[in-house]
Design an enzyme around this catalytic site. Structure first.
Site, mmCIF file in Angstrom:
data_model
loop_
_atom_site.group_PDB
_atom_site.id
_atom_site.type_symbol
_atom_site.label_atom_id
_atom_site.label_comp_id
_atom_site.label_asym_id
_atom_site.label_seq_id
_atom_site.Cartn_x
_atom_site.Cartn_y
_atom_site.Cartn_z
ATOM 1 N N TYR A 1 -4.931 -2.033 -4.649
ATOM 2 C CA TYR A 1 -4.354 -3.165 -5.243
ATOM 3 C C TYR A 1 -3.119 -3.683 -4.196
ATOM 4 O O TYR A 1 -2.940 -4.700 -3.530
ATOM 5 C CB TYR A 1 -3.391 -2.816 -6.614
ATOM 6 C CG TYR A 1 -2.418 -3.554 -6.925
ATOM 7 C CD1 TYR A 1 -2.471 -4.979 -7.564
ATOM 8 C CD2 TYR A 1 -1.043 -3.232 -6.930
ATOM 9 C CE1 TYR A 1 -1.384 -5.732 -7.779
ATOM 10 C CE2 TYR A 1 -0.136 -3.922 -7.285
ATOM 11 C CZ TYR A 1 -0.274 -5.283 -7.820
ATOM 12 O OH TYR A 1 0.694 -6.138 -8.157
ATOM 13 N N LYS B 1 -2.651 -6.956 -1.797
ATOM 14 C CA LYS B 1 -1.685 -7.700 -1.849
ATOM 15 C C LYS B 1 -1.120 -7.930 -0.594
ATOM 16 O O LYS B 1 -0.569 -9.073 -0.135
ATOM 17 C CB LYS B 1 -0.631 -7.203 -2.810
ATOM 18 C CG LYS B 1 -1.242 -7.290 -4.353
ATOM 19 C CD LYS B 1 -1.060 -8.672 -4.881
ATOM 20 C CE LYS B 1 0.067 -9.402 -5.284
ATOM 21 N NZ LYS B 1 -0.117 -10.501 -6.171
HETATM 22 N N1 NAP Z 1 3.661 -6.640 -13.588
HETATM 23 C C1 NAP Z 1 4.475 -6.013 -12.589
HETATM 24 O O1 NAP Z 1 4.983 -4.988 -12.782
HETATM 25 C C2 NAP Z 1 4.508 -6.572 -11.123
HETATM 26 C C3 NAP Z 1 4.987 -5.991 -10.261
HETATM 27 C C4 NAP Z 1 5.099 -6.485 -8.872
HETATM 28 C C5 NAP Z 1 4.283 -7.547 -8.542
HETATM 29 N N2 NAP Z 1 3.879 -8.390 -9.704
HETATM 30 C C6 NAP Z 1 2.798 -9.340 -9.306
HETATM 31 O O2 NAP Z 1 2.958 -10.427 -10.107
HETATM 32 C C7 NAP Z 1 2.093 -11.113 -10.695
HETATM 33 C C8 NAP Z 1 1.849 -11.386 -12.070
HETATM 34 O O3 NAP Z 1 1.630 -10.011 -12.554
HETATM 35 P P1 NAP Z 1 1.388 -9.747 -13.975
HETATM 36 O O4 NAP Z 1 2.130 -8.721 -14.640
HETATM 37 O O5 NAP Z 1 1.789 -11.084 -14.934
HETATM 38 O O6 NAP Z 1 -0.255 -9.753 -14.233
HETATM 39 P P2 NAP Z 1 -1.370 -10.042 -15.399
HETATM 40 O O7 NAP Z 1 -0.475 -10.039 -16.682
HETATM 41 O O8 NAP Z 1 -2.313 -9.067 -15.196
HETATM 42 O O9 NAP Z 1 -1.725 -11.310 -14.911
HETATM 43 C C9 NAP Z 1 -2.628 -11.734 -14.074
HETATM 44 C C10 NAP Z 1 -2.982 -13.380 -14.372
HETATM 45 O O10 NAP Z 1 -3.529 -13.466 -13.024
HETATM 46 C C11 NAP Z 1 -4.705 -14.158 -13.360
HETATM 47 N N3 NAP Z 1 -6.010 -14.179 -12.627
HETATM 48 C C12 NAP Z 1 -6.647 -12.966 -12.146
HETATM 49 N N4 NAP Z 1 -7.938 -13.169 -11.416
HETATM 50 C C13 NAP Z 1 -7.742 -14.712 -11.368
HETATM 51 C C14 NAP Z 1 -8.499 -15.643 -10.791
HETATM 52 N N5 NAP Z 1 -9.764 -15.081 -10.205
HETATM 53 N N6 NAP Z 1 -8.460 -16.994 -10.852
HETATM 54 C C15 NAP Z 1 -7.236 -17.302 -11.446
HETATM 55 N N7 NAP Z 1 -6.435 -16.512 -12.073
HETATM 56 C C16 NAP Z 1 -6.694 -15.207 -12.046
HETATM 57 C C17 NAP Z 1 -5.194 -13.574 -14.868
HETATM 58 O O11 NAP Z 1 -5.875 -14.579 -15.649
HETATM 59 P P3 NAP Z 1 -6.958 -13.958 -16.670
HETATM 60 O O12 NAP Z 1 -6.026 -13.980 -18.142
HETATM 61 O O13 NAP Z 1 -8.022 -14.757 -16.960
HETATM 62 O O14 NAP Z 1 -7.520 -12.454 -16.194
HETATM 63 C C18 NAP Z 1 -3.747 -13.425 -15.449
HETATM 64 O O15 NAP Z 1 -3.286 -14.697 -15.910
HETATM 65 C C19 NAP Z 1 0.966 -10.417 -9.913
HETATM 66 O O16 NAP Z 1 0.718 -11.297 -8.785
HETATM 67 C C20 NAP Z 1 1.194 -9.149 -9.575
HETATM 68 O O17 NAP Z 1 0.720 -8.583 -8.410
HETATM 69 C C21 NAP Z 1 3.647 -7.606 -11.056
#
Ligand code: NAP
Length: 510
Positions: free
Chosen positions: A254, A258
Site C-alpha cells: 500500500y 502510494k
Molecule cells: N483512512 C486513513 O486513515 C487514511 C490515512 C492516510 C491516507 N489515506 C488516504 O486517503 C484516501 C481516502 O481514504 P479512505 O479511508 O477514505 O478510503 P476508503 O474508505 O477505503 O475509500 C476508498 C475509495 O476509493 C474508491 N476506489 C477504489 N478503487 C477505485 C477505482 N479503481 N476507481 C474509482 N474509485 C475507486 C473506493 O470506491 P468503492 O466504494 O467502489 O470501493 C472508495 O470510494 C486514500 O487515498 C488513502 O490512501 C487514508
C-alpha cells in the site's frame, strides 16, 4: 504563490460556481469532503462523483444515493434543505460510472469531453486502502496488480484527464504520510522524485514493475482450474507486492504504491496546479457535521472494537510511542483550505506537499488512547447476554516481539494444542472453548501483524507547510472556525473518550 490571508467567507465564496470532480466519494474521507462543500456552499456548480458500478443492477447513481447522500453523515444537510434535499442533491451531484484504473477513467468520449470543459477542480481520493482483512478489497490492497492499477495508474489516468481540462484550477491528490517508509526522526514535507527509492542505489522504474506483474501473471496461466488459478494469482500478487515493496525499502504494498503514485504525479503534472495531501491515520469526525462518525474499521479502531468484544487480552506495542492521528473533518478542512490557497498556482518548482498530521504540533501517545478506552468502559460497562456486567480488564502490552511470542505460546498455543487433543478424545466436548480461544488467538495475531508496525513507528511528521497554511487562515469570527485544522485545538483525552470511542462503537461496532 500561496494566498496571503483567507477567512471563511473567502473560502466559501471560492467554491461558488465551481465544478469539482471527486474520486473515492463512497469512501470515508470522500464523503466528508462532499458533504462539507455542499453544506457551506450550496451555489457550487456541480459535483461530479466518479463511482465504480459494482454490477449493472447497482448503478453509480444508486450507489451515490445509498452510500453517499443517504448516510447519517448527510443528516445536517438533509435538515437544512428539508423537503428540498433530494432535489438539491439532484441539481448538484452528477454520478459518473467510471473507474480510475481505465484509460479515460472508463468514461465514454463525449462524457469525458463535456466533463473536461466544465471541471475547475479535481480531487483524487480513491485508493485501495489497507484497513480490514475481512473486506474483499482489503485483499486487493495487498495485491500488487490491483494496488498498481489504482494507486499508480489511477493517478496517471487522472493526470492525463487533467491535461484536457482547460479551466483546471487545482488537481489535489490524497496520499499518505507513510509514503516516507519506516523512519525515525523528523520527516519532511518534500515531494518524492520520480524513481526515488528508499534503498540506496535502487531506482524505481514503474513500467518495469508493470511488466513484472504481467510476466508473473502469464507464468500462472497453466494452473488447472479457474478457481485454483484465482487463488494462486491472489497469493502470488500479494507476495510479489510485499517483495517489491521491501526490495525498494517500504514495508508494504500500500505505502509503496502510494509513493509511486506521487512520483507519477510529479512526472505528469505538466503546468497544472497540483497539491499533495498526506494525512497520517485518519480518525472519526471530531466536530462537524456529526461527531464520532466513521466508516470502515481502521487501524486504532480495530483495537477499540477488539477490546469491546473482549477479543484482545494482549498486544504488541510500546505505549510511550507517539501515534499520529488526525480527525477526518480536520483533514477535509485542510484540503479545502489548500485548494483555495493554491488555486491556479502554476508556478511552483516542486509540488506543494502537506503533512496533515499531529505528531509535531500536538503529540499523543498510545497510552492516552488506552487510558481513554479503559475510562470509557469503566464509565459505560458492557453487559453480557446474560444481563451481567462484564468487568473492564486491562490489556497486557509487550514492547518486544520475543516477550509477546512467549506469552502467546504459553497463553494460547500450548492450551490450544492440549485442548485439541483432549477434544479429539472426548469427541468434541470442548469444541466451543477451543473455538473461542482459537478465535481470540487468531485475532490478536492478525492485529499485531497488520497494525504492529504503526505502534512502533518512531518518526515525527514535520508540518511547516501545514503550519504556514494555518497561519494564512484568519480566525477572527466564529464562522472562521468552520475550517479549523489546527491540531493544537484537540484535547486528545476528551476527543477519544467523548467522541471517538463512542463513535467507533456506534458506527463500526455493529
Ligand atoms: N483512512 C486513513 O486513515 C487514511 C490515512 C492516510 C491516507 N489515506 C488516504 O486517503 C484516501 C481516502 O481514504 P479512505 O479511508 O477514505 O478510503 P476508503 O474508505 O477505503 O475509500 C476508498 C475509495 O476509493 C474508491 N476506489 C477504489 N478503487 C477505485 C477505482 N479503481 N476507481 C474509482 N474509485 C475507486 C473506493 O470506491 P468503492 O466504494 O467502489 O470501493 C472508495 O470510494 C486514500 O487515498 C488513502 O490512501 C487514508
Amino acid at each position: 504563490m500561496m494566498h496571503d490571508s483567507m477567512d471563511a467567507a473567502t473560502i466559501v465564496a471560492y467554491f461558488k460556481g465551481k465544478s469539482i470532480l471527486i474520486t473515492g466519494s463512497t469512501g470515508f474521507l470522500g464523503k466528508i469532503l462532499v458533504e462539507k462543500i455542499l453544506r457551506v456552499q450550496p451555489d457550487a456548480k456541480k459535483m461530479y462523483l466518479l463511482v465504480r458500478g459494482t454490477d449493472a443492477a447497482l448503478s453509480a447513481k444508486q450507489r451515490v444515493q445509498e452510500e453517499v447522500i443517504g448516510t447519517e453523515l448527510f443528516g445536517k444537510l438533509r435538515e437544512k434543505h428539508g423537503d428540498g434535499f433530494q432535489q438539491f442533491m439532484q441539481e448538484k451531484i452528477v454520478a459518473l460510472a467510471g473507474d480510475i484504473t481505465y484509460d479515460n477513467l472508463g468514461l465514454e468520449a463525449p462524457t469525458l469531453e463535456a466533463l473536461a470543459k466544465d471541471i475547475d477542480i479535481i480531487v483524487n481520493i480513491a485508493a485501495t486502502t489497507n484497513f480490514y482483512e475481512r473486506l474483499p478489497y482489503f485483499d486487493d490492497m495487498r495485491r500488487y496488480d490491483v494496488s498498481l492499477d489504482v494507486n499508480v495508474m489511477g493517478v496517471k489516468h487522472l493526470c492525463q484527464f487533467a491535461q484536457q481540462c482547460a479551466n483546471l484550477k487545482m488537481f489535489m491528490h490524497v496520499s499518505t504520510a507513510y509514503v516516507c517508509g519506516d523512519r525515525d526522526g523528523l520527516i519532511l514535507e518534500k515531494p518524492i522524485q520520480p524513481g526515488e527509492s528508499l534503498q540506496q542505489g535502487r531506482y524505481i522504474d514503474i513500467d518495469a514493475e508493470l511488466q513484472l506483474v504481467r510476466e508473473a501473471k502469464n507464468g500462472l496461466m497453466d494452473v488447472a482450474s479457474n478457481s485454483e488459478q484465482k487463488t494462486t494469482e491472489r497469493k502470488a500478487m500479494k507476495e510479489l507486492g510485499l517483495q517489491r515493496a521491501r526490495h525498494f525499502g517500504w514495508s508494504n504494498t500500500y505505502v509503496f504504491t502510494k509513493a509511486m503514485g506521487e512520483m507519477l504525479l510529479e512526472q505528469l503534472r505538466g503546468d497544472k496546479p497540483v497539491v499533495v495531501m498526506r494525512p497520517s491515520i485518519i480518525t472519526s469526525v471530531r466536530a462537524d457535521p456529526l461527531p464520532g462518525w466513521m466508516q470502515n474499521t481502521r487501524t486504532i479502531d480495530t483495537f477499540i472494537i477488539g477490546y469491546a468484544k473482549q477479543n484482545l487480552p494482549c498486544f504488541l506495542a510500546d505505549l510511550s510511542v507517539v501515534m499520529d492521528v488526525i480527525p477526518g473533518d480536520m483533514v477535509t478542512n485542510a484540503m479545502i483550505a489548500a485548494v483555495v490557497a493554491h488555486s491556479e498556482d502554476r508556478s511552483p518548482a516542486a509540488v506543494p506537499v502537506y503533512h496533515v498530521t499531529s505528531s509535531l504540533r500536538n503529540p499523543v501517545t498510545y497510552s492516552v488512547l488506552y487510558e481513554s478506552i479503559l475510562r470509557h468502559f469503566y464509565q459505560n460497562p458492557r453487559v453480557g447476554k446474560d444481563g451481567k456486567i462484564i468487568p473492564t480488564r486491562e490489556i497486557r502490552f509487550f514492547s518486544t516481539t520475543a516477550q509477546f511470542h512467549l506469552y502467546m505460546m504459553l497463553t494460547f498455543k500450548l492450551p490450544l494444542k492440549i485442548l485439541q487433543l483432549v477434544n479429539l478424545l472426548l469427541c468434541g466436548f470442548f469444541s466451543r472453548i477451543y473455538n473461542d480461544l482459537n478465535r481470540k488467538y487468531k485475532f490478536v495475531v492478525h492485529l499485531v501483524d497488520v497494525y504492529g508496525p504503526f505502534a512502533f513507528f518512531n518518526g515525527c511528521f514535520e508540518d511547516m507547510n501545514m503550519e504556514q497554511l494555518r497561519l494564512t487562515m484568519a480566525m477572527k469570527t466564529p464562522e472562521d472556525h468552520m475550517f479549523n485544522f489546527d491540531t493544537k485545538t484537540i484535547d486528545w483525552d476528551d476527543y477519544f473518550t467523548r467522541i471517538h470511542i463512542p463513535g467507533v462503537l456506534k458506527y463500526l461496532g455493529k
